[in-house]
Scaffold this active site. Structure first.
Site, PDB file in Angstrom:
ATOM      1  N   TRP A 276       4.826 -17.168  69.367  1.00 52.22           N
ATOM      2  CA  TRP A 276       3.608 -17.400  68.575  1.00 52.22           C
ATOM      3  C   TRP A 276       3.822 -16.907  67.145  1.00 52.22           C
ATOM      4  CZ3 TRP A 276      -0.910 -20.023  69.103  1.00 52.22           C
ATOM      5  CH2 TRP A 276      -1.931 -19.735  68.187  1.00 52.22           C
TER       6      TRP A 276
ATOM      7  N   TRP B 139     -14.913 -16.451  58.277  1.00 52.18           N
ATOM      8  CA  TRP B 139     -13.716 -15.822  58.829  1.00 52.18           C
ATOM      9  C   TRP B 139     -12.851 -15.178  57.758  1.00 52.18           C
ATOM     10  CZ3 TRP B 139      -8.964 -17.493  57.097  1.00 52.18           C
ATOM     11  CH2 TRP B 139      -8.891 -18.769  56.507  1.00 52.18           C
TER      12      TRP B 139
ATOM     13  N   TRP C 221      -6.959 -15.779  62.761  1.00 54.61           N
ATOM     14  CA  TRP C 221      -8.366 -15.899  62.357  1.00 54.61           C
ATOM     15  C   TRP C 221      -8.832 -17.352  62.420  1.00 54.61           C
ATOM     16  CZ3 TRP C 221     -12.375 -12.702  61.785  1.00 54.61           C
ATOM     17  CH2 TRP C 221     -12.120 -11.330  61.760  1.00 54.61           C
TER      18      TRP C 221
ATOM     19  N   GLU D 235       4.608 -14.683  73.164  1.00 47.67           N
ATOM     20  CA  GLU D 235       3.939 -14.045  72.021  1.00 47.67           C
ATOM     21  C   GLU D 235       4.886 -13.918  70.831  1.00 47.67           C
ATOM     22  OE1 GLU D 235       0.637 -13.296  71.838  1.00 47.67           O
ATOM     23  OE2 GLU D 235       0.611 -14.375  73.745  1.00 47.67           O
TER      24      GLU D 235
ATOM     25  N   TRP E 214     -22.165 -20.713  56.241  1.00 45.87           N
ATOM     26  CA  TRP E 214     -21.992 -19.298  56.585  1.00 45.87           C
ATOM     27  C   TRP E 214     -23.127 -18.468  55.994  1.00 45.87           C
ATOM     28  CZ3 TRP E 214     -18.336 -18.741  60.098  1.00 45.87           C
ATOM     29  CH2 TRP E 214     -17.193 -19.549  60.070  1.00 45.87           C
TER      30      TRP E 214
ATOM     31  N   ASN F 103      -4.910  -6.210  71.147  1.00 52.70           N
ATOM     32  CA  ASN F 103      -4.921  -7.655  70.905  1.00 52.70           C
ATOM     33  C   ASN F 103      -6.157  -8.359  71.484  1.00 52.70           C
ATOM     34  OD1 ASN F 103      -3.676 -10.187  70.057  1.00 52.70           O
ATOM     35  ND2 ASN F 103      -3.485 -10.576  72.240  1.00 52.70           N
TER      36      ASN F 103
END
Length: 459
Positions: A269, A353, A376, A266, A297, A335
């Site tokens: 990441w 988004w 996202w 993580e 959208w 998370n």
């Protein structure tokens, strides 16, 4: 004759997202040159639409108080300036006769643009990531775009160098400084930050959060998915504001566990997100996969009403509502739940988004342009490395699978008396209290609508 330190011209140390003294290589480099004018500039213009949001401003206030205290203990005044970064740094250089500016290298597009403008007068030093993203190259000499090979390459460079001690002594240079109170970073009318009281911004708070986590880190791989448990590290806002370095975290976790791979991944990441933004600076506002520019959208009053219900935790899906209310109250969200609420907005409500990214940017104490944008776009299926759009999370299944009962009871108190079997989906049991909203859309209908929009985009 004075010492060489006294003979040296002063330098400016420009604090940004590195609000710490420990393991701050750029600060050590500045101190090694001689006297230092330590400055933080609040620049709301350079980031454009990504000037820091309300929750980050609350955090920044308290973090700057902590940093100023740490510097004061070394005999140094933290200089506060507000406005255009270049103009403020130029003025400070004239006032202090500083010859150089030192700063920690960052990857957000506005920092990179400012760094370029400052040119040779600025010395950048790495220190906020495990490794500079540009040193990681593919076999053909290119940059990594996908996380898994990036993580493999980063792992080959680990462990990072040992964390460095804070400077023993700093010869400070004083100059005019703003009053932090005048910046009005804290909310007043209304003060929505009462629920933030569990947080302790600043370097000492970061160290405390790390120590708390080390006792639990061995169970991270399981516990991080359980919203009802304190299984995550809660280090994200401290890492974002640079109150602790990822190098420090890495070494402590490995020492405590001997491995710690799931958690270290993580931290990797976070490095990967900086690597993505370094290559795609507009990731926060532009689909990385251009075909998604054609996705239809939902917009208009109905979509706006659904978006508002989502922000308020009034969607009729208990796990989603719990997460959104936790976010509003505490400036943070678990998370696993972040993925669920993001997927719900994008897929079930078919809302762009970017609207979700903006909401998180304003309400998260750990709002980080790199991580927020990449996460996202990962959920939306629009990123260079992302989940497929057609993989649609079932929030009711997720809630039950990850034992979210206690989490829901805490954040959606109107459901608190319902038994475990019922609380995830009270409407289907006919047990929803009258003050709890009906679902904005059924899971099946939301899923079909999203898949239909995706099929239309592809044709």
């Amino acid at each position: 004759m004075g010492s060489s330190a006294h003979m040296a011209s002063p330098s400016i140390f420009w604090f940004r997202q590195d609000l710490r003294l420990s393991d701050n290589p750029a600060l050590l480099a500045a101190v090694a040159e001689g006297p230092v004018a330590a400055v933080y500039v609040l620049d709301d213009k350079a980031p454009g639409d990504h000037a820091i949001g309300g929750a980050q401003r609350w955090w920044l206030h308290h973090s700057l108080v902590a940093l100023a205290d740490s510097l004061k203990a070394k005999g140094v005044t933290l200089i506060l300036r507000r406005g255009d970064s270049i103009a403020q740094l130029d003025a400070l250089a004239r006032e202090t006769c500083a010859a150089k500016i030192f700063a920690t290298r960052l990857y957000e597009p506005w920092w990179k643009a400012l760094d370029e403008q400052l040119g040779e007068g600025l010395t950048l030093v790495d220190g906020n990531y495990l490794a500079p993203p540009s040193v990681l190259k593919t076999g053909s000499g290119g940059r990594y775009k996908i996380f898994t090979p990036y993580w493999r390459a980063l792992s080959q460079l680990m462990p990072p160098p040992p964390p460095q001690d804070p400077p023993g002594r700093i010869e400070g240079v004083s100059a005019r400084t703003d009053s932090l109170a005048d910046w009005k970073l804290l909310p007043t009318t209304p003060d929505w930050s009462q629920g933030f009281s569990d947080w302790m911004p600043g370097e000492a708070g970061a160290t405390s959060a790390l120590q708390n986590f080390l006792g639990e880190s061995a169970d991270y791989d399981r516990a991080r998915n359980m919203p009802s448990e304190e299984g995550t590290s809660r280090l994200s806002p401290h890492l974002h504001h640079g109150e602790i370095s990822p190098t420090t975290v890495w070494h402590h976790v490995v020492k405590a566990e001997g491995d710690g791979e799931p958690f270290l991944r993580e931290i990797g990441w976070r490095d990967y997100a900086a690597n993505a933004i370094d290559q795609f600076p507009e990731y926060g506002t532009v689909n990385a996969r251009p075909d998604f520019d054609g996705l239809n959208w939902r917009t208009g009053p109905d979509a706006d009403a659904d978006f508002t219900a989502w922000t308020q935790g009034r969607t009729g899906y208990p796990i989603v509502d719990a997460g959104m209310r936790q976010l509003w109250t505490t400036g943070w969200m678990h998370n696993r739940v972040r993925m669920i609420v993001a997927s719900f907005l994008i897929k079930h409500l078919l809302i762009d988004w970017r609207r979700g990214e903006r909401w998180f940017w304003d309400t998260l104490v750990d709002a980080d342009y790199n991580s927020n944008s990449v996460n996202w776009q990962w959920v939306a299926g629009t990123g260079v490395d992302s989940n497929m759009f057609v993989r649609i999370m079932a929030p009711l299944v997720q809630s039950e699978k990850f034992d979210a009962e206690r989490y829901i009871r805490r954040w959606v108190p109107e459901l608190a008396t319902l038994p475990d079997a019922v609380i995830h989906d009270p409407h289907s049991w006919g047990r929803a209290p009258p003050d709890y909203p009906v679902p904005l859309i059924g899971h099946r209908e939301g899923r079909e609508r999203a898949l239909a929009a995706y099929r239309t985009m592809k044709t």
